[in-house]
Design a protein around this motif. Structure first.
Motif, PDB file in Angstrom:
ATOM      1  N   ALA A  50      -6.561 -14.626  -6.896  1.00 38.12           N
ATOM      2  CA  ALA A  50      -7.583 -13.835  -7.585  1.00 38.12           C
ATOM      3  C   ALA A  50      -7.495 -12.370  -7.185  1.00 38.12           C
ATOM      4  N   TRP A  51      -7.576 -11.492  -8.173  1.00 40.38           N
ATOM      5  CA  TRP A  51      -7.443 -10.058  -7.889  1.00 40.38           C
ATOM      6  C   TRP A  51      -8.697  -9.513  -7.236  1.00 40.38           C
ATOM      7  N   GLY A  52      -8.483  -8.627  -6.263  1.00 38.11           N
ATOM      8  CA  GLY A  52      -9.607  -7.925  -5.655  1.00 38.11           C
ATOM      9  C   GLY A  52      -9.858  -8.259  -4.209  1.00 38.11           C
ATOM     10  N   GLY A  53      -9.243  -9.319  -3.695  1.00 37.84           N
ATOM     11  CA  GLY A  53      -9.493  -9.683  -2.304  1.00 37.84           C
ATOM     12  C   GLY A  53      -8.405 -10.569  -1.756  1.00 37.84           C
ATOM     13  N   ASP A  54      -8.669 -11.161  -0.624  1.00 37.16           N
ATOM     14  CA  ASP A  54      -7.708 -12.026   0.060  1.00 37.16           C
ATOM     15  C   ASP A  54      -6.403 -11.272   0.349  1.00 37.16           C
ATOM     16  N   PHE A  55      -5.270 -11.929   0.233  1.00 37.08           N
ATOM     17  CA  PHE A  55      -4.000 -11.315   0.606  1.00 37.08           C
ATOM     18  C   PHE A  55      -3.282 -10.682  -0.584  1.00 37.08           C
ATOM     19  N   ILE A  56      -2.508  -9.646  -0.269  1.00 40.98           N
ATOM     20  CA  ILE A  56      -1.564  -9.082  -1.213  1.00 40.98           C
ATOM     21  C   ILE A  56      -0.176  -9.159  -0.604  1.00 40.98           C
ATOM     22  N   LEU A  57       0.831  -9.050  -1.454  1.00 42.00           N
ATOM     23  CA  LEU A  57       2.223  -9.017  -1.005  1.00 42.00           C
ATOM     24  C   LEU A  57       2.729  -7.592  -1.131  1.00 42.00           C
ATOM     25  N   ALA A  58       3.420  -7.129  -0.101  1.00 42.60           N
ATOM     26  CA  ALA A  58       4.006  -5.794  -0.139  1.00 42.60           C
ATOM     27  C   ALA A  58       5.451  -5.867   0.319  1.00 42.60           C
ATOM     28  N   THR A  59       6.332  -5.187  -0.406  1.00 46.41           N
ATOM     29  CA  THR A  59       7.710  -5.066   0.058  1.00 46.41           C
ATOM     30  C   THR A  59       7.841  -3.755   0.828  1.00 46.41           C
ATOM     31  N   GLY A  60       8.744  -3.744   1.794  1.00 43.50           N
ATOM     32  CA  GLY A  60       8.905  -2.531   2.587  1.00 43.50           C
ATOM     33  C   GLY A  60       9.889  -2.730   3.724  1.00 43.50           C
ATOM     34  N   ASP A  61       9.658  -1.979   4.799  1.00 40.73           N
ATOM     35  CA  ASP A  61      10.554  -2.044   5.949  1.00 40.73           C
ATOM     36  C   ASP A  61       9.725  -2.135   7.225  1.00 40.73           C
ATOM     37  N   ALA A  62      10.341  -1.871   8.364  1.00 37.99           N
ATOM     38  CA  ALA A  62       9.657  -2.018   9.655  1.00 37.99           C
ATOM     39  C   ALA A  62       8.448  -1.101   9.782  1.00 37.99           C
ATOM     40  N   GLY A  63       8.416  -0.001   9.005  1.00 36.89           N
ATOM     41  CA  GLY A  63       7.287   0.912   9.072  1.00 36.89           C
ATOM     42  C   GLY A  63       6.118   0.532   8.183  1.00 36.89           C
ATOM     43  N   THR A  64       6.294  -0.504   7.343  1.00 39.56           N
ATOM     44  CA  THR A  64       5.249  -0.901   6.393  1.00 39.56           C
ATOM     45  C   THR A  64       3.929  -1.276   7.068  1.00 39.56           C
ATOM     46  N   PRO A  65       3.944  -2.076   8.141  1.00 38.77           N
ATOM     47  CA  PRO A  65       2.664  -2.417   8.775  1.00 38.77           C
ATOM     48  C   PRO A  65       1.862  -1.195   9.201  1.00 38.77           C
ATOM     49  N   PHE A 124      16.021 -11.297   1.321  1.00 43.08           N
ATOM     50  CA  PHE A 124      15.268 -10.095   1.688  1.00 43.08           C
ATOM     51  C   PHE A 124      13.867 -10.441   2.194  1.00 43.08           C
ATOM     52  N   SER A 125      13.666 -11.681   2.644  1.00 47.33           N
ATOM     53  CA  SER A 125      12.317 -12.094   3.057  1.00 47.33           C
ATOM     54  C   SER A 125      11.787 -11.252   4.219  1.00 47.33           C
ATOM     55  N   GLU A 126      12.690 -10.662   5.029  1.00 47.70           N
ATOM     56  CA  GLU A 126      12.218  -9.789   6.115  1.00 47.70           C
ATOM     57  C   GLU A 126      11.621  -8.493   5.581  1.00 47.70           C
ATOM     58  N   ASN A 127      11.795  -8.228   4.279  1.00 44.47           N
ATOM     59  CA  ASN A 127      11.210  -7.044   3.643  1.00 44.47           C
ATOM     60  C   ASN A 127       9.882  -7.340   2.958  1.00 44.47           C
ATOM     61  N   ILE A 128       9.368  -8.551   3.149  1.00 46.97           N
ATOM     62  CA  ILE A 128       8.110  -8.948   2.503  1.00 46.97           C
ATOM     63  C   ILE A 128       7.018  -9.082   3.561  1.00 46.97           C
ATOM     64  N   TYR A 129       5.882  -8.466   3.296  1.00 48.02           N
ATOM     65  CA  TYR A 129       4.724  -8.537   4.195  1.00 48.02           C
ATOM     66  C   TYR A 129       3.510  -9.041   3.425  1.00 48.02           C
ATOM     67  N   LEU A 130       2.596  -9.677   4.149  1.00 45.16           N
ATOM     68  CA  LEU A 130       1.347 -10.163   3.588  1.00 45.16           C
ATOM     69  C   LEU A 130       0.209  -9.398   4.254  1.00 45.16           C
ATOM     70  N   VAL A 131      -0.607  -8.765   3.422  1.00 47.18           N
ATOM     71  CA  VAL A 131      -1.657  -7.873   3.917  1.00 47.18           C
ATOM     72  C   VAL A 131      -3.010  -8.422   3.494  1.00 47.18           C
ATOM     73  N   TYR A 132      -3.912  -8.608   4.461  1.00 41.35           N
ATOM     74  CA  TYR A 132      -5.251  -9.095   4.153  1.00 41.35           C
ATOM     75  C   TYR A 132      -6.151  -7.914   3.814  1.00 41.35           C
ATOM     76  N   LEU A 133      -6.860  -8.024   2.700  1.00 45.87           N
ATOM     77  CA  LEU A 133      -7.693  -6.919   2.222  1.00 45.87           C
ATOM     78  C   LEU A 133      -9.082  -6.890   2.853  1.00 45.87           C
TER      79      LEU A 133
END
Length: 304
Positions: free
Chosen positions: A270-285, A180-189
């Motif tokens: 570290a919590w509060g910055g840098d990247f987070i991981l989000a699961t979702g679909d093509a609309g997540t971005p 399911f790696s196509e359902n994982i996104y990395l979001v920069y805060l």
């Protein structure tokens, strides 16, 4: 010319807990940093650092004699101070390093944005250690601090588990390529994170640490073996709950994305910055970009 290269890093599990021996899952990134060394007739180091766009962001001439002074004065430029400290510690570990009466032209090239938190420091430490012929973990721990998982990522070309046992790094290559790696996104805060506050809160944890460390290690192993998205989401949600309690901080989903219904969200490092991981679909971005977070990268695009 001799060139050294190190991968960037992402810590997927066991943030904070890895400091006390919990097993973490970490992955090197496709983007990293190179260090190029050329001989110079003058007895000094001409140092130049370039960012991901090829722009020169740091430049300094350093005499070899300065590196062999008994003390390094507190430099006004923190980048210079850190660099001098790294080179000094490398010389302590290998007295033959920079001992000859010749100099070097050194250039570093970063492939990711400096403020992304993907390891601009750890990749530099590992590259300098390779140049000096010293152990990168020892160089890290002699001059700075940290668990060392980022050094392990710098040296590997695939997912690893990492833990510390009696001050020794334990590294194991693992197969982490979930279906399911196509359902994982990395979001920069959108901001560089200072990890000191979270670490201080974690160190104040008075009770239940042993059972917490055991469960975090179990979650790391379960996440590696996980083959279903829903199961993965359940595991990372439990992981977030445990760390939130340990460091007495709100989960990033509750703090910034309480209305996100497309999947689950997990802090990375570290919590509060840098990247987070989000699961979702093509609309997540689109969800995150509508919130003002414009750097949303598919997991497969970022990770080796």
């Amino acid at each position: 010319m001799v060139e050294y290269y190190s991968h960037g890093k992402l810590l997927l599990t066991a943030e904070y807990a890895v400091l006390d021996g919990a097993k973490c899952l970490a992955v090197p990134t496709k983007l990293g940093q190179s260090l190029r060394v050329s001989p110079l007739k003058k007895s000094l180091i001409e140092w130049k650092s370039f960012d991901h766009q090829g722009n020169l962001w740091f430049e300094k001439e350093i005499t070899i004699e300065k590196l062999r002074e008994s003390e390094i004065s507190k430099e006004e430029n923190p980048v210079l101070h850190t660099l001098l400290k790294l080179l000094r510690e490398a010389i302590k570990l290998n007295p033959e390093f920079l001992s000859e009466e010749k100099g070097y032209r050194v250039e570093t090239y970063l492939e990711f944005q400096k403020d992304w938190g993907l390891g601009s420091s750890s990749t530099l430490i590992n590259n300098i250690a390779s140049w000096a012929g010293v152990d990168a973990f020892q160089l890290l721990w002699n001059g700075f601090s940290g668990s060392g998982y980022d050094i392990a990522c710098a040296q590997n070309d695939g997912a690893i588990t990492y833990s510390i046992d009696r001050n020794k790094p334990l590294i194991e290559k693992v197969d982490f390529n979930p279906p399911f790696s196509e359902n994982i996104y990395l979001v920069y805060l959108e901001r560089k994170q200072n990890s000191r506050d979270g670490i201080a809160r974690y160190k104040n944890l008075k009770s239940g640490k042993a059972s917490m460390l055991k469960r975090i290690t179990e979650l790391t192993e379960e996440i590696i073996d996980c083959r279903e998205l829903q199961h993965f989401e359940n595991l990372i949600t439990e992981h977030e709950d445990i760390i939130a309690k340990a460091i007495d901080m709100p989960k990033v989903k509750n703090r910034l994305f309480n209305d996100y219904t497309g999947g689950c969200i997990k802090s990375l490092g570290a919590w509060g910055g840098d990247f987070i991981l989000a699961t979702g679909d093509a609309g997540t971005p689109d969800y995150f970009k509508n919130k003002g977070f414009n750097t949303v990268l598919p997991y497969q695009q970022m990770v080796i």
